[in-house]
Design an enzyme around this catalytic site. Structure first.
Site, PDB file in Angstrom:
ATOM      1  N   PRO A 170      32.679  -3.269   1.612  1.00  0.00           N
ATOM      2  CA  PRO A 170      33.011  -3.323   3.036  1.00  0.00           C
ATOM      3  C   PRO A 170      34.494  -3.597   3.262  1.00  0.00           C
ATOM      4  CG  PRO A 170      31.159  -4.758   2.523  1.00  0.00           C
ATOM      5  CD  PRO A 170      31.702  -4.274   1.225  1.00  0.00           C
ATOM      6  N   GLY A 221      37.592  -5.318   4.491  1.00  0.00           N
ATOM      7  CA  GLY A 221      37.840  -6.714   4.839  1.00  0.00           C
ATOM      8  C   GLY A 221      37.036  -7.686   4.011  1.00  0.00           C
ATOM      9  N   CYS A 222      36.286  -7.161   3.054  1.00  0.00           N
ATOM     10  CA  CYS A 222      35.504  -8.017   2.174  1.00  0.00           C
ATOM     11  C   CYS A 222      36.387  -8.407   0.999  1.00  0.00           C
ATOM     12  CB  CYS A 222      34.272  -7.256   1.672  1.00  0.00           C
ATOM     13  SG  CYS A 222      33.266  -8.174   0.528  1.00  0.00           S
ATOM     14  N   ILE A 223      36.553  -9.707   0.807  1.00  0.00           N
ATOM     15  CA  ILE A 223      37.523 -10.143  -0.200  1.00  0.00           C
ATOM     16  C   ILE A 223      36.809 -10.477  -1.517  1.00  0.00           C
ATOM     17  CG2 ILE A 223      39.353 -11.797  -0.719  1.00  0.00           C
ATOM     18  CD1 ILE A 223      39.321 -12.114   2.528  1.00  0.00           C
TER      19      ILE A 223
END
Lengths: 135, 99, 110
Positions: free
Chosen positions: C106, C108-110
């Site tokens: 996704p 913005g998924c860090i």
């Protein structure tokens, strides 16, 4: 207050206050990478619970044209992603009336519901932002 | 001569220069963001329409479809696919890309 | 990188996400779940199928907050919670479930 650099400033006295962010989209979708990169930044910005709005000006209005079919150019069609913005609580989409008209487009040609603004309305809205980021 | 324009008519003045310097009987192929110039009811249309009397104007269909403007095309603009692109290049003695 | 099941090869990136969404099938999902140490139940499949539909509609993998809300809306409020989704996918629903569903990581998924 510090001079505005267009960047994101988190000072102690202002930290925690919701800021008004506007992302200005001015490029057509596939000729350059700006439109897609801009959209990714918008999606990421949703995680910070700020007051986000999107403006579509100049060729940026082409990003929202419905009926895009990119199979022939072997590039991902990211226009459906604009419809996902509502789920990200990004519901303020503004389109510049003059840019639409200059391109022979109307609201009917667009993939998402938007608010069409006059020059004056768009100018006021831009001037009222804390941060404006343009793609 | 075949002229190729790949920029939006609203971002650069490449199309204007091309139209000014294209001789009668030459061909103009619009590709990538250049295909927006092949759409009607807009401020770029007048120049293209005027040129249609003396030059042939083509637009690359995969780029037209990608941008969702198939239904907005100017009358008189001919669509070509990648094979048609190659044919145009082969048919003309020389080619100029207005980058 | 890649893995192979029954003679079919699936290409992955360095983090194990499928490169071609269209190559995904149930066998690939089972393999990816095993790699993630997730035992697939009907509830897991429900989330996986939901994610694939979401991607099909919007061309992105949703952020966790968006996924939770959308699942709550479609499958009922008891399923639209972080707790429920983390029980199914302990190492992060967005990350693990997206991987099993054959979606990209996704944004913005860090």
């Amino acid at each position: 207050m510090t001079e505005s650099t267009g960047g994101i400033e988190v000072e102690e006295e202002t930290a925690g206050r919701v800021k008004k962010f506007m992302f200005v989209n001015r490029k057509a979708p596939y000729g350059t990478i700006y439109a897609l990169e801009g959209l990714e930044v918008v999606l990421i910005s949703a995680a910070f619970d700020q007051d986000v709005s999107l403006a579509f000006v100049d060729d940026g209005v082409y990003e929202l044209v419905k009926g895009q079919a990119t199979k022939g150019i072997d590039v991902k069609n990211f226009s459906p992603t604009y419809r996902a913005l509502e789920g990200y609580d990004i519901e303020k989409l503004y389109v510049d009336a003059e840019s639409l008209k200059a391109r022979g487009l109307t609201e009917e040609n667009l993939i998402v519901p938007v608010e069409v603004l006059s020059n004056e309305e768009m100018a006021d809205l831009m001037a009222a932002q804390d941060v404006v980021i343009s793609f | 001569m075949l002229h190729i324009v790949n920029k939006s008519p609203y971002q650069t003045r490449n199309l204007e220069s091309c139209l000014r310097l294209a001789k009668a009987g030459s061909a103009i192929l619009l590709i990538e963001d250049g295909v927006y110039a092949a759409t009607r009811d807009n401020i770029a249309a007048a120049g293209v329409k005027a040129a249609l009397g003396s030059v042939s104007v083509y637009a690359l269909s995969p780029d037209v479809e990608a941008r969702g403007v198939n239904n907005l095309l100017l009358d008189g603009v001919k669509l070509v696919d990648y094979g048609g692109f190659v044919d145009l290049v082969a048919e003309h003695a020389n080619t100029q890309s207005w980058l | 990188m890649s893995f192979e099941i029954n003679g079919k090869t699936y290409e992955t990136d360095e983090e194990g996400y499928l490169i071609n969404l269209s190559e995904w099938d149930e066998e690939a999902a089972k393999y990816l779940a095993k790699e993630e140490k997730v035992d697939m139940t009907d509830n897991h499949w429900e989330v996986i199928n939901f994610l694939r539909e979401y991607y099909n509609d919007y061309q992105i993998a949703p952020a966790i907050r968006v996924l939770t809300k959308a699942i709550g809306k479609k499958l009922g409020p008891e399923k639209g919670s972080n707790k429920y989704l983390y029980e199914l996918f302990p190492y992060g629903p967005a990350k693990q479930a997206c991987k099993i569903a054959g979606l990209p990581k996704p944004t913005g998924c860090i």
